[in-house]
Design a protein around this motif. Structure first.
Motif, PDB file in Angstrom:
ATOM      1  N   PRO A 125       0.651  -1.257   0.001  1.00 21.98           N
ATOM      2  CA  PRO A 125       0.079   0.108   0.087  1.00 21.98           C
ATOM      3  C   PRO A 125       1.125   1.210   0.031  1.00 21.98           C
ATOM      4  CG  PRO A 125      -0.870  -1.513   1.556  1.00 21.98           C
ATOM      5  CD  PRO A 125       0.468  -2.112   1.145  1.00 21.98           C
ATOM      6  N   GLU A 126       0.459   2.088  -0.900  1.00 16.05           N
ATOM      7  CA  GLU A 126       1.201   3.296  -1.150  1.00 16.05           C
ATOM      8  C   GLU A 126       1.259   4.146   0.549  1.00 16.05           C
ATOM      9  OE1 GLU A 126       0.497   5.668  -4.389  1.00 16.05           O
ATOM     10  OE2 GLU A 126       0.329   3.767  -5.883  1.00 16.05           O
ATOM     11  N   THR A 127       0.202   3.907   1.227  1.00 16.96           N
ATOM     12  CA  THR A 127      -0.050   4.933   2.421  1.00 16.96           C
ATOM     13  C   THR A 127       1.079   4.158   3.534  1.00 16.96           C
ATOM     14  OG1 THR A 127      -1.746   2.973   2.943  1.00 16.96           O
ATOM     15  CG2 THR A 127      -2.455   5.092   2.075  1.00 16.96           C
ATOM     16  N   ASP A 128       1.514   3.052   3.155  1.00 17.98           N
ATOM     17  CA  ASP A 128       2.708   2.656   4.107  1.00 17.98           C
ATOM     18  C   ASP A 128       4.015   2.964   3.907  1.00 17.98           C
ATOM     19  OD1 ASP A 128       0.818   1.198   5.408  1.00 17.98           O
ATOM     20  OD2 ASP A 128       1.671  -0.718   4.585  1.00 17.98           O
ATOM     21  N   ALA A 129       4.120   3.915   2.737  1.00 15.13           N
ATOM     22  CA  ALA A 129       5.530   4.491   2.341  1.00 15.13           C
ATOM     23  C   ALA A 129       5.853   5.752   3.457  1.00 15.13           C
ATOM     24  CB  ALA A 129       5.359   5.011   0.953  1.00 15.13           C
ATOM     25  N   GLN A 130       7.089   6.020   3.505  1.00 12.19           N
ATOM     26  CA  GLN A 130       7.605   7.025   4.460  1.00 12.19           C
ATOM     27  C   GLN A 130       7.170   8.453   3.700  1.00 12.19           C
ATOM     28  OE1 GLN A 130       9.809   6.955   7.712  1.00 12.19           O
ATOM     29  NE2 GLN A 130       8.471   4.854   6.906  1.00 12.19           N
TER      30      GLN A 130
ATOM     31  N   VAL B  60       8.674  -2.401   4.529  1.00 10.76           N
ATOM     32  CA  VAL B  60       7.874  -2.742   5.774  1.00 10.76           C
ATOM     33  C   VAL B  60       7.138  -3.856   5.786  1.00 10.76           C
ATOM     34  CG1 VAL B  60       7.831  -0.027   6.206  1.00 10.76           C
ATOM     35  CG2 VAL B  60       5.754  -1.364   5.079  1.00 10.76           C
ATOM     36  N   VAL B  61       6.913  -4.580   4.618  1.00 13.67           N
ATOM     37  CA  VAL B  61       6.212  -5.878   4.544  1.00 13.67           C
ATOM     38  C   VAL B  61       7.133  -6.949   4.912  1.00 13.67           C
ATOM     39  CG1 VAL B  61       4.554  -4.864   2.947  1.00 13.67           C
ATOM     40  CG2 VAL B  61       6.456  -6.489   2.062  1.00 13.67           C
ATOM     41  N   GLU B  62       6.389  -7.957   5.467  1.00 11.33           N
ATOM     42  CA  GLU B  62       7.267  -9.444   5.842  1.00 11.33           C
ATOM     43  C   GLU B  62       7.984  -9.951   5.023  1.00 11.33           C
ATOM     44  OE1 GLU B  62       3.843  -8.538   6.096  1.00 11.33           O
ATOM     45  OE2 GLU B  62       3.182  -8.648   8.255  1.00 11.33           O
TER      46      GLU B  62
ATOM     47  N   PRO C 136       1.450  -1.685  13.601  1.00 13.53           N
ATOM     48  CA  PRO C 136       2.750  -2.020  14.532  1.00 13.53           C
ATOM     49  C   PRO C 136       3.410  -3.391  14.052  1.00 13.53           C
ATOM     50  CG  PRO C 136       0.963  -2.051  15.990  1.00 13.53           C
ATOM     51  CD  PRO C 136       0.313  -1.700  14.446  1.00 13.53           C
ATOM     52  N   GLU C 137       2.679  -4.028  13.507  1.00 10.77           N
ATOM     53  CA  GLU C 137       3.388  -5.538  13.094  1.00 10.77           C
ATOM     54  C   GLU C 137       4.432  -5.424  11.767  1.00 10.77           C
ATOM     55  OE1 GLU C 137      -0.312  -5.474  10.516  1.00 10.77           O
ATOM     56  OE2 GLU C 137       0.383  -4.736  12.617  1.00 10.77           O
ATOM     57  N   ARG C 138       4.171  -4.149  11.227  1.00  6.34           N
ATOM     58  CA  ARG C 138       5.211  -4.016  10.163  1.00  6.34           C
ATOM     59  C   ARG C 138       5.914  -2.523  10.325  1.00  6.34           C
ATOM     60  NH1 ARG C 138       1.761  -4.404   4.375  1.00  6.34           N
ATOM     61  NH2 ARG C 138       1.457  -6.912   4.553  1.00  6.34           N
ATOM     62  N   GLY C 139       7.109  -2.502   9.595  1.00  3.09           N
ATOM     63  CA  GLY C 139       7.884  -1.364   9.869  1.00  3.09           C
ATOM     64  C   GLY C 139       9.311  -1.587   9.332  1.00  3.09           C
ATOM     65  N   ILE C 140      10.075  -0.293   9.474  1.00  2.00           N
ATOM     66  CA  ILE C 140      11.343  -0.390   8.833  1.00  2.00           C
ATOM     67  C   ILE C 140      12.370  -1.144   9.710  1.00  2.00           C
ATOM     68  CG2 ILE C 140      13.474   1.184   8.164  1.00  2.00           C
ATOM     69  CD1 ILE C 140      11.098   1.481   6.423  1.00  2.00           C
TER      70      ILE C 140
ATOM     71  N   LEU D 293       6.526   2.396 -15.589  1.00  2.00           N
ATOM     72  CA  LEU D 293       7.467   2.329 -14.722  1.00  2.00           C
ATOM     73  C   LEU D 293       6.668   2.627 -13.462  1.00  2.00           C
ATOM     74  CD1 LEU D 293      10.409   2.260 -13.405  1.00  2.00           C
ATOM     75  CD2 LEU D 293      10.490   4.821 -13.715  1.00  2.00           C
ATOM     76  N   HIS D 294       6.930   1.469 -12.392  1.00  2.00           N
ATOM     77  CA  HIS D 294       6.314   1.534 -11.038  1.00  2.00           C
ATOM     78  C   HIS D 294       7.277   1.298 -10.077  1.00  2.00           C
ATOM     79  CE1 HIS D 294       2.571   0.814  -8.660  1.00  2.00           C
ATOM     80  NE2 HIS D 294       3.203   0.524  -7.957  1.00  2.00           N
ATOM     81  N   THR D 295       6.922   1.961  -8.912  1.00  2.00           N
ATOM     82  CA  THR D 295       8.175   1.812  -7.853  1.00  2.00           C
ATOM     83  C   THR D 295       7.358   1.443  -6.484  1.00  2.00           C
ATOM     84  OG1 THR D 295       9.406   3.936  -8.755  1.00  2.00           O
ATOM     85  CG2 THR D 295       9.829   3.337  -6.418  1.00  2.00           C
ATOM     86  N   ALA D 296       8.150   0.421  -5.909  1.00  2.00           N
ATOM     87  CA  ALA D 296       7.615  -0.055  -4.697  1.00  2.00           C
ATOM     88  C   ALA D 296       8.913   0.152  -3.759  1.00  2.00           C
ATOM     89  CB  ALA D 296       7.103  -1.643  -4.540  1.00  2.00           C
ATOM     90  N   HIS D 297       8.892   1.112  -2.952  1.00  2.00           N
ATOM     91  CA  HIS D 297      10.222   1.378  -2.170  1.00  2.00           C
ATOM     92  C   HIS D 297       9.941   0.919  -0.636  1.00  2.00           C
ATOM     93  CE1 HIS D 297      13.564   4.479  -1.266  1.00  2.00           C
ATOM     94  NE2 HIS D 297      14.116   3.261  -1.322  1.00  2.00           N
TER      95      HIS D 297
END
Length: 284
Positions: free
Chosen positions: A16-21, A105-107, A135-139, A96-100
């Motif tokens: 999800p793009e909402t999970d990006a920094q 943050v995903v498992e 909170p189960e996901r993160g950097i 072009l698509h970016t998943a950064h």
């Protein structure tokens, strides 16, 4: 027919793009959402080598981990590499698509895949910097081996699982010290050196460690404890997860041909080995 819009929807469901920094630029960067997609290339970096590979493969979609356009852009001049690459992709019918950081943050992202490949226990892993919304996901991650190994064995294991690069694997610490708790941040991770979950680990695996932060972390470890450091190429630390992404895209879209780039896009291409001690100054 699979459209680019459908592929973007699949990728956003995975990452999800909402999970990006907040500072990041993820998601679609170029392409017609209604265009047909039959071939997809996955890569770490949007550079000339991977654009060449995508166009030679006949891909209609290039998915990269790193964004091509991260800061504000005011020109697509083709005598500048970003404008030239975007122009080539558009002329070649390749989106072009970016998943950064939304993939970090995903498992099953770069750090989780690194832990899987190194044999870190799946149970008990926790993110170093959790997402407020999930909170189960993160950097970054910390986790444990079932049994301790030496730092030398850990570094050798890292060298085996990572793609080879000119810089190899750099280590700071006693080769025989035991390693059970591992902290890891794929990509540039020196901003986390002082984090309590990192300082309480036996080793910290990351990339792009600069001299002063690494030196200060090791000096502090001599006084109050802290992790050994293992530094690998940024590219290497973020390549391993692409195979898993390819499998998930094939499962969601079996009609597609999905390929992982084998181009080494680390900017350093060769080195000259040196001795183990500094050379003597001439004239002494």
């Amino acid at each position: 027919m699979t459209t680019l819009r459908q592929m973007q929807s699949t990728l956003d469901a995975l990452f999800p793009e909402t999970d990006a920094q907040p500072w990041d630029a993820v998601g679609p960067a170029a392409g017609d959402p209604d265009a047909e997609v039959t071939r997809v290339l996955l890569a770490v970096d949007p550079v000339a080598a991977t654009v060449d590979e995508a166009l030679e493969f006949g891909a209609q979609l290039l998915v990269t981990h790193h964004p091509l356009v991260l800061r504000g852009t005011t020109s697509l001049r083709e005598d500048r590499y970003k404008g030239a690459l975007l122009a080539r992709l558009i002329r070649g019918g390749c989106a072009l698509h970016t998943a950064h950081t939304n993939a970090d943050v995903v498992e099953t992202g770069p750090t989780g895949t690194t832990f899987d490949r190194l044999g870190v226990n799946a149970d008990g892993r926790q993110p170093i910097e959790p997402l407020a919304s999930r909170p189960e996901r993160g950097i970054g991650l910390v986790g444990d081996f079932a049994e301790p190994i030496t730092l030398r064995e850990f570094a050798e294991r890292v060298a085996r699982v990572m793609p080879p690069t000119a810089g190899g694997v750099r280590v700071a610490g006693d080769p025989e010290q035991p390693v059970r708790r591992v902290a890891c941040c794929s990509g540039a991770g020196d901003s986390l050196l002082a984090h309590p979950l990192v300082t309480s680990a036996d080793v910290y695996l990351t990339s792009d460690l600069r001299h002063h932060p690494a030196s200060e972390a090791r000096e502090q470890a001599l006084i109050g404890g802290g992790p050994a450091l293992v530094d690998v190429a940024h590219f290497a630390s973020e390549w391993l997860w692409l195979d898993g992404l390819a499998e998930r895209l094939r499962a969601s879209h079996p009609e597609l041909e999905v390929r992982v780039s084998t181009q080494t896009t680390d900017p350093w291409t060769w080195q000259i080995p040196q001795g183990t001690t500094p050379a003597s100054s001439q004239g002494e």
